[in-house]
Scaffold this active site. Structure first.
Site, short mmCIF file in Angstrom:
data_model
loop_
_atom_site.label_atom_id
_atom_site.label_comp_id
_atom_site.label_asym_id
_atom_site.label_seq_id
_atom_site.Cartn_x
_atom_site.Cartn_y
_atom_site.Cartn_z
N HIS A 1 4.41 -4.52 -41.03
CA HIS A 1 3.34 -3.53 -40.73
C HIS A 1 3.72 -2.65 -39.51
O HIS A 1 3.12 -1.77 -39.17
CB HIS A 1 2.06 -4.15 -40.10
CG HIS A 1 2.04 -4.97 -38.79
ND1 HIS A 1 2.53 -6.01 -38.80
CD2 HIS A 1 2.04 -4.51 -37.60
CE1 HIS A 1 2.64 -6.68 -37.43
NE2 HIS A 1 2.21 -5.44 -36.77
C1 UD1 Z 1 -1.40 -2.54 -33.76
C2 UD1 Z 1 -0.47 -2.47 -32.53
C3 UD1 Z 1 0.61 -3.21 -33.04
C4 UD1 Z 1 0.44 -4.74 -33.78
C5 UD1 Z 1 -0.81 -4.47 -34.58
C6 UD1 Z 1 -1.20 -6.07 -35.01
C7 UD1 Z 1 -0.49 -0.46 -31.34
C8 UD1 Z 1 0.17 0.85 -30.76
N1 UD1 Z 1 -0.06 -1.22 -32.17
O1 UD1 Z 1 -0.85 -1.91 -35.03
O2 UD1 Z 1 1.54 -3.53 -31.80
O3 UD1 Z 1 1.52 -5.41 -34.10
O4 UD1 Z 1 -1.81 -3.96 -34.15
O5 UD1 Z 1 -1.66 -6.14 -36.19
O6 UD1 Z 1 -1.51 -0.76 -30.79
N2 UD1 Z 1 -6.63 -0.57 -39.98
C9 UD1 Z 1 -7.73 -1.23 -40.88
N3 UD1 Z 1 -8.68 -2.38 -40.56
C10 UD1 Z 1 -8.35 -2.85 -39.25
C11 UD1 Z 1 -7.31 -2.69 -38.34
C12 UD1 Z 1 -6.70 -1.37 -38.87
O7 UD1 Z 1 -7.98 -0.64 -42.17
O8 UD1 Z 1 -9.12 -3.61 -38.86
C13 UD1 Z 1 -5.83 0.26 -40.62
C14 UD1 Z 1 -6.43 1.55 -40.36
O9 UD1 Z 1 -6.22 2.45 -41.29
C15 UD1 Z 1 -5.71 2.07 -38.95
C16 UD1 Z 1 -4.04 1.43 -39.01
O10 UD1 Z 1 -4.79 0.22 -39.91
O11 UD1 Z 1 -5.67 3.25 -38.81
C17 UD1 Z 1 -3.59 1.08 -38.11
O12 UD1 Z 1 -4.35 0.39 -37.25
P1 UD1 Z 1 -3.89 0.37 -35.56
O13 UD1 Z 1 -4.83 -0.51 -34.93
O14 UD1 Z 1 -4.04 1.92 -34.99
O15 UD1 Z 1 -2.29 -0.28 -35.56
P2 UD1 Z 1 -1.94 -1.42 -36.23
O16 UD1 Z 1 -0.66 -0.72 -37.17
O17 UD1 Z 1 -2.76 -2.26 -36.75
N1 UDP Z 2 -1.70 -13.54 -38.54
C1 UDP Z 2 -2.66 -14.04 -39.46
N2 UDP Z 2 -2.91 -13.65 -40.61
C2 UDP Z 2 -2.13 -12.78 -41.25
C3 UDP Z 2 -1.15 -12.17 -40.45
C4 UDP Z 2 -0.82 -12.51 -39.17
O1 UDP Z 2 -3.39 -14.96 -38.86
O2 UDP Z 2 -2.23 -12.36 -42.26
C5 UDP Z 2 -1.25 -13.92 -37.18
C6 UDP Z 2 -0.06 -14.50 -37.05
O3 UDP Z 2 -0.04 -16.06 -37.17
C7 UDP Z 2 0.18 -14.29 -35.28
C8 UDP Z 2 -0.61 -12.85 -35.21
O4 UDP Z 2 -1.34 -12.94 -36.42
O5 UDP Z 2 -0.65 -15.27 -34.59
C9 UDP Z 2 0.41 -11.85 -35.12
O6 UDP Z 2 -0.24 -10.63 -35.32
P1 UDP Z 2 0.34 -9.38 -35.88
O7 UDP Z 2 1.71 -9.71 -36.70
O8 UDP Z 2 -0.43 -8.56 -36.29
O9 UDP Z 2 0.91 -8.53 -34.60
P2 UDP Z 2 2.28 -8.61 -33.72
O10 UDP Z 2 2.52 -9.99 -33.39
O11 UDP Z 2 3.26 -8.13 -34.37
O12 UDP Z 2 2.02 -7.79 -32.60
#
Ligand code: UD1
Ligand code: UDP
Length: 362
Positions: A203
């Site tokens: 992601h």
């Molecule tokens: C964010 C973090 C990233 C982390 C990730 C964990 C920042 C800069 N990045 O990235 O470091 O690894 O979370 O998962 O903060 N969306 C949904 N539903 C949700 C959440 C997100 O549909 O519940 C979609 C939306 O279209 C949103 C996009 O995902 O615009 C991106 O979400 P966002 O929280 O901006 O960043 P992540 O890619 O999730």
């Molecule tokens: N995770 C989860 N379900 C998923 C994907 C990830 O429970 O479908 C958990 C994973 O085990 C870990 C955390 O989410 O504990 C990692 O989060 P993510 O990969 O979203 O963010 P990052 O670590 O890259 O910031």
């Protein structure tokens, strides 16, 4: 009695801060839990409160689909009324919620603690790297997971208030694994067997926000499954699902018969899926750490990592998304030894943090 305000907002913050929140709740101080609303879908948010038996936030805000700068600005505006009387504001990790909480605390003259401080990819094109650097420069208490992360802080002249405490990802694993193994039927639900599949998460903005990069990654997934002779289970992040659709790559993804896309997993199911996988393919930070703990080999689909400890012990290798490099790394990781030590602590990070926080509040 002091007033502690902890700010969370995304999946990894909820998971890794759950043990810390519980430990802080046990102190003789007021502890206020704030959720920025950055993640909001059931499978990205609420499910973790249920799975980890985490109490509800005292303040729940809403962000929804906003660009990054507005996520930060809106969070600062919305949370300000809660933090203005805090004796200590606590943020975790490297998200837009993290940097908003850190800036807010310091603009209001509050003390700031940063959990998972000092990790560095040395790649400022990543939004997360900027967020980490800012939070660390501003923090008064810095909870570094490893000596390497403390050294990184030293390189940036941050030496006061640094404590090496391990990573609370291990606390979360140890606390939840027995429940996960007792409750989760994820393998039978998906019709897979232990070591019979690869687990993929993907992601990162730099990987999924360009069509070329995402298309090449699909080629790499296909190559990995072929090399391993096993299918890939892929709980897909909403950001990635959205991009596949926007870039017209849906049918290419569907055409890869070995790539099984599923909804994001709850934490208990995810722990079992990780523990029983033959190999983890990922660009997630948390999965690099968790696979290391489970002694499941990892291939990281990035050109750098802020988890160099995993490279040093051989649990993890970097490949970017080049299909040839991914294929070779999958072979090497499957064939190699898997007896490395866990560099992220013994699961006592949360009580260590609570003790240091209590001492800082006097
Ligand atoms: C964010 C973090 C990233 C982390 C990730 C964990 C920042 C800069 N990045 O990235 O470091 O690894 O979370 O998962 O903060 N969306 C949904 N539903 C949700 C959440 C997100 O549909 O519940 C979609 C939306 O279209 C949103 C996009 O995902 O615009 C991106 O979400 P966002 O929280 O901006 O960043 P992540 O890619 O999730
Ligand atoms: N995770 C989860 N379900 C998923 C994907 C990830 O429970 O479908 C958990 C994973 O085990 C870990 C955390 O989410 O504990 C990692 O989060 P993510 O990969 O979203 O963010 P990052 O670590 O890259 O910031």
């Amino acid at each position: 009695m002091g007033r502690i305000v902890t700010i969370i907002g995304t999946r990894p913050e909820i998971i890794k801060m759950a043990p810390v929140v519980k430990a802080l709740d046990g102190l003789d101080h007021e502890h206020v839990l704030v959720h920025s609303g950055q993640h909001y879908d059931l499978v990205m948010d609420r499910i973790f409160f249920r799975d980890m038996d985490l109490r509800e936030p005292d303040h729940q805000f809403e962000l929804k689909e906003q660009p990054p700068h507005l996520q930060v600005a809106t969070t600062m505006r919305q949370v300000a009324g809660v933090t203005e009387t805090a004796d200590l504001v606590i943020v975790h990790g490297d998200t837009n919620t993290t940097v908003a909480g850190a800036l807010l605390a310091k603009k209001q003259g509050r003390a700031l603690a940063h959990v998972e401080a000092g990790i560095r990819s040395f790649d400022k094109t990543m939004p997360e790297e900027i967020n980490r650097i800012i939070a660390d420069q501003l923090a008064d208490l810095l909870f570094a997971p490893t000596p390497t992360s403390a050294d990184n802080l030293g390189q940036e002249n941050v030496t006061r208030g640094v404590h090496v405490v391990g990573n609370s990802v291990i606390d979360a694993l140890i606390q939840n694994l027995p429940n996960a193994e007792a409750k989760s039927d994820v393998l039978s639900r998906l019709g897979v067997t232990p070591r019979g599949y690869l687990l993929l998460t993907f992601h990162r903005a730099e990987n999924v926000d360009s069509k070329e990069s995402l298309a090449r990654a699909l080629d790499a997934f296909e190559a990995a499954a072929d090399e391993a002779g096993r299918p890939i289970v892929f709980p897909i992040h909403p950001r990635t699902a959205k991009r596949l659709h926007e870039f017209g790559l849906e049918s290419r993804a569907k055409g890869i018969s070995t790539l099984r896309r599923i909804e994001p997993m709850g934490y208990l199911d995810m722990l079992v899926l990780e523990k029983e996988a033959a190999l983890v393919l990922t660009d997630s930070g948390g999965l690099q750490e968790e696979s290391c703990f489970f002694r499941v080999p990892c291939v990281t689909l990035r050109e750098n990592t802020e988890r160099p400890e995993t490279l040093a012990i051989g649990s993890n290798v970097l490949t970017g998304t080049d299909p040839k490099r991914v294929r070779a790394a999958v072979r090497r990781q499957l064939d190699g030894k898997h007896d490395w030590p866990n560099p992220y602590g013994d699961g006592t990070t949360a009580p260590q943090i609570a003790e240091i926080v209590a001492a800082s509040l006097g």
